[in-house]
Design a protein around this motif. Structure first.
Motif, short mmCIF file in Angstrom:
data_model
loop_
_atom_site.label_atom_id
_atom_site.label_comp_id
_atom_site.label_asym_id
_atom_site.label_seq_id
_atom_site.Cartn_x
_atom_site.Cartn_y
_atom_site.Cartn_z
N GLY A 41 8.96 -55.60 -3.72
CA GLY A 41 7.66 -54.94 -3.82
C GLY A 41 7.40 -53.94 -2.71
O GLY A 41 6.39 -53.26 -2.72
N ILE A 42 8.32 -53.83 -1.77
CA ILE A 42 8.16 -52.84 -0.69
C ILE A 42 8.95 -51.60 -1.09
O ILE A 42 10.10 -51.68 -1.50
N LYS A 43 8.30 -50.44 -0.98
CA LYS A 43 8.93 -49.16 -1.29
C LYS A 43 9.37 -48.51 0.01
O LYS A 43 8.63 -48.48 0.98
N MET A 44 10.58 -47.97 0.02
CA MET A 44 11.15 -47.35 1.21
C MET A 44 11.32 -45.85 0.96
O MET A 44 11.89 -45.46 -0.05
N ASP A 45 10.79 -45.00 1.87
CA ASP A 45 10.92 -43.55 1.78
C ASP A 45 11.45 -42.99 3.09
O ASP A 45 11.08 -43.47 4.16
N THR A 46 12.29 -41.96 3.02
CA THR A 46 12.76 -41.25 4.21
C THR A 46 11.85 -40.05 4.42
O THR A 46 11.55 -39.32 3.48
N ILE A 47 11.40 -39.86 5.67
CA ILE A 47 10.52 -38.74 5.99
C ILE A 47 11.13 -37.92 7.11
O ILE A 47 11.89 -38.43 7.93
N PHE A 48 10.81 -36.64 7.13
CA PHE A 48 11.29 -35.71 8.16
C PHE A 48 10.29 -35.73 9.31
O PHE A 48 9.11 -35.53 9.11
N GLY A 49 10.75 -35.99 10.52
CA GLY A 49 9.85 -36.10 11.67
C GLY A 49 9.32 -37.51 11.78
O GLY A 49 9.88 -38.45 11.26
N ASP A 50 8.17 -37.64 12.47
CA ASP A 50 7.63 -38.98 12.69
C ASP A 50 6.53 -39.37 11.71
O ASP A 50 6.04 -40.48 11.73
N GLY A 51 6.09 -38.44 10.86
CA GLY A 51 5.09 -38.76 9.86
C GLY A 51 3.68 -38.88 10.40
O GLY A 51 2.78 -39.31 9.69
N LEU A 75 16.22 -37.19 13.52
CA LEU A 75 15.29 -36.26 12.88
C LEU A 75 14.50 -36.92 11.77
O LEU A 75 13.43 -36.46 11.40
N PHE A 76 15.02 -38.00 11.23
CA PHE A 76 14.40 -38.66 10.09
C PHE A 76 13.89 -40.05 10.47
O PHE A 76 14.47 -40.72 11.32
N MET A 77 12.81 -40.44 9.84
CA MET A 77 12.24 -41.78 10.00
C MET A 77 12.17 -42.41 8.61
O MET A 77 12.29 -41.71 7.60
N THR A 78 11.96 -43.70 8.57
CA THR A 78 11.83 -44.39 7.29
C THR A 78 10.46 -45.04 7.21
O THR A 78 10.04 -45.71 8.15
N ALA A 79 9.76 -44.83 6.10
CA ALA A 79 8.45 -45.41 5.87
C ALA A 79 8.58 -46.53 4.84
O ALA A 79 9.29 -46.39 3.83
N PHE A 80 7.92 -47.64 5.09
CA PHE A 80 7.93 -48.80 4.20
C PHE A 80 6.50 -49.08 3.76
O PHE A 80 5.61 -49.23 4.61
N TYR A 81 6.25 -49.15 2.44
CA TYR A 81 4.91 -49.36 1.90
C TYR A 81 4.89 -50.57 0.98
O TYR A 81 5.77 -50.71 0.13
N ASN A 82 3.86 -51.39 1.11
CA ASN A 82 3.66 -52.52 0.20
C ASN A 82 2.97 -51.98 -1.04
O ASN A 82 1.82 -51.56 -0.99
N GLN A 83 3.64 -52.00 -2.17
CA GLN A 83 3.14 -51.43 -3.41
C GLN A 83 2.60 -52.46 -4.40
O GLN A 83 2.23 -52.09 -5.50
N VAL A 84 2.56 -53.73 -4.02
CA VAL A 84 2.14 -54.78 -4.95
C VAL A 84 0.96 -55.57 -4.37
O VAL A 84 0.74 -55.55 -3.17
N PRO A 85 0.23 -56.28 -5.23
CA PRO A 85 -0.83 -57.15 -4.71
C PRO A 85 -0.22 -58.29 -3.88
O PRO A 85 0.87 -58.76 -4.19
N GLY A 86 -0.90 -58.69 -2.87
CA GLY A 86 -0.41 -59.76 -2.02
C GLY A 86 0.35 -59.23 -0.82
O GLY A 86 0.82 -58.09 -0.81
N LYS A 87 0.46 -60.05 0.19
CA LYS A 87 1.13 -59.65 1.43
C LYS A 87 2.65 -59.74 1.29
O LYS A 87 3.16 -60.64 0.63
#
Length: 99
Positions: A41-51, A75-87
């Motif tokens: 349920g966690i989505k992982m995205d690569t971002i340029f810079g620190d976001g 140069l790249f960072m990774t962002a992790f987002y909870n995309q579902v209900p619940g922790k």
């Protein structure tokens, strides 16, 4: 935008890692190479810079990336987002370079 205290736990003694608990729609940004594991349920995205600033334009992103490059960071960072209900949990370890 309001923020609250981050729920985390440091695990281990000599070989430590941090486990972060993400609420629904909450996210965390991590340095490249530090990711260990994550729940479903966690989505992982690569971002340029620190976001840190989403709307600073191309030149601002290049300048920010240049600063990161000069200090020896990725140069790249990774962002992790909870995309579902619940922790959900995501874990990171110390990124070390072996020479």
């Amino acid at each position: 935008m309001t923020a609250h205290e981050i729920d985390y736990e440091i695990i281990g003694e000599e070989m430590q890692y941090v486990e972060i608990e993400l609420d629904p729609q909450e996210g965390v940004i991590a340095e490249a190479g530090s990711f260990m594991m994550m729940d479903d349920g966690i989505k992982m995205d690569t971002i340029f810079g620190d976001g840190s600033e989403k709307n600073k334009g191309v030149m601002g992103k290049i300048f920010g990336a240049g600063k990161r490059l000069l200090t020896g960071e990725s140069l790249f960072m990774t962002a992790f987002y909870n995309q579902v209900p619940g922790k959900k949990k995501v874990s990171f370890a110390l990124h070390t370079l072996v020479k």
